[in-house]
Scaffold this active site. Structure first.
Site, PDB file in Angstrom:
ATOM      1  CE  LYS A  34      -6.515  -0.099   0.883  1.00 19.86           C
ATOM      2  NZ  LYS A  34      -5.686  -0.186   2.114  1.00 19.86           N
ATOM      3  CB  SER A 111      -2.251   0.491   0.668  1.00 14.44           C
ATOM      4  OG  SER A 111      -3.047  -0.169   1.652  1.00 14.44           O
ATOM      5  CB  SER A 135      -2.783   1.054   4.829  1.00  8.28           C
ATOM      6  OG  SER A 135      -1.601   0.476   4.328  1.00  8.28           O
TER       7      SER A 135
END
Length: 398
Positions: A34, A111, A135
């Site tokens: 990420k 996210s 997330s």
């Protein structure tokens, strides 16, 4: 970055060499990361054009990433994240939205949107994400994956873009239990609390009622499927005041998010996307009294959950209220779903206890996950039991 990216998982940075060990427990596995985690040779954009413009090329790799590389995992790229990691939807107003490989008409969740899509789409075997309010857990449920929010503070967040310090954790995704557990063996040392082979199972009855009726029925049936192999869970009610827990979480997250990103937002006035702008406006408004009240609620709930779980207990609950919302859903509908989801997701956040979501079912052709929360520090043994639980349920996503 892979030459083919049909699910729009990866940030299109120029490729830079990232060393990994030739041998090790994760050798042969590909790793996506990420874009909150620093990787030497790459910028870190945090889903924000303003952060990306100021980033420069990083000269160090975040320790959690390096641990995986040193264990033999091969880096294949950095993945998209929602703006400043402050969303559960997987939509970024500046960089677009990854596609959910398991349900293309539905959102990835966020996210850690790109990380979920990379693993579900078989472009990476494992992917690092972060989890503050869900997330990793929400996208994992939406994509039919294993995902974890570890015990708070157990894994390093050095050289990782923050959102809310006392809630942030790294986490990861995998398609199968064996791979998921291999990562746990690498990143965790010895558990502070080791769950027994057959933990005492507690079914969070009031949390199941937070799911939509069809999802609740499916997940309750999944629990019944494991009874012959693992025993009958005891039903309990977790929260006398679930709204109180929800607001405590929102106030803590909001206050700390403003501490992390407020100075940058006030200095540069970046054009924040829908939902993100409103959440930061709320964050700025959190008062000292609200934050203090939230800390009192958090301390009380953490102690209560610790008493229930002891050293041998596991709490069973839905990960989120339902399958992923449709891509076509408008912001008010997504925000309503997010607020419902947070009432489930806030339990691990407030307590700091580890939560694993496992792929056990589907509804309308889309994945639906179930979660297990264990005592703080029981992460490895919780994962071992989660893998056993998933095998006993045997409702797998195709």
């Amino acid at each position: 970055m892979p030459t083919e990216d049909p699910f729009r998982c990866f940030v299109p940075y120029p490729d830079a060499p990232v060393k990994n060990a030739a041998f090790g427990p994760l050798a042969g596995l590909t790793l996506a990361v990420k874009d909150l985690f620093d990787v030497k040779g790459y910028p870190t954009g945090a889903g924000s054009p303003t952060v990306l413009a100021q980033s420069g090329i990083k000269t160090r790799t975040a320790p959690i990433v390096k641990t995986l590389l040193d264990a033999g995992a091969r880096f294949v790229g950095k993945t998209h994240t929602d703006e400043l990691a402050f969303s559960l939807n997987g939509k970024n107003a500046h960089f677009g939205a990854p596609i959910n490989p398991s349900a293309p008409d539905r959102i990835t969740g966020g996210s850690s949107s790109g990380s979920m899509a990379a693993v579900a789409g078989r472009l990476a075997d494992i992917a690092l994400g972060s989890d503050t309010g869900g997330s990793v857990r929400a996208p994992a449920s939406y994509g039919g994956l294993f995902g974890i929010r570890p015990s708070h503070g157990r894994l390093s967040l050095k050289h990782v873009w923050p959102l809310a310090e006392s809630l942030d954790t790294p986490g990861w995704f995998a398609r199968d239990g064996e791979t998921f557990a291999r990562v746990a063996e690498v990143v965790f040392g010895r558990d502070r609390i080791t769950l027994p082979e057959m933990p005492r199972m507690l079914l969070a009855d009031d949390m199941f009622s937070q799911a939509v009726p069809d999802a609740e029925n499916i997940l309750r049936n999944v629990v019944q499927r494991i009874v012959p192999a693992l025993g009958q869970p005891e039903s309990i009610k977790v929260a006398r005041d679930l709204d109180g827990l929800y607001w405590a979480f929102r106030w803590v997250q909001g206050r700390e998010a403003w501490i992390a990103d407020g100075p940058m937002i006030e200095r540069f006035a970046p054009p924040l996307g829908p939902g993100v702008a409103e959440r930061f406006a709320f964050s700025k408004s959190v008062t000292d009294a609200e934050y203090a009240k939230a800390e009192t609620v958090r301390k009380s709930f953490r102690a209560k959950l610790a008493r229930w779980l002891g050293r041998d207990g596991v709490l069973i609950l839905p990960t989120v209220p339902d399958i992923a919302p449709l891509v076509s859903a408008q912001e008010p509908e997504l925000d309503d779903f997010r607020n419902r989801a947070l009432r489930l997701l806030c339990l691990a956040g407030l307590s700091g206890f580890p939560q694993v979501t496992i792929p056990v079912a589907q509804r309308e052709g889309a994945p639906l996950g179930l979660s297990l929360i264990g005592p703080k520090g029981s992460d490895k043994s919780l994962i071992a039991f989660a893998v056993k639980f998933e095998r006993a349920a045997r409702i797998r996503i195709a």
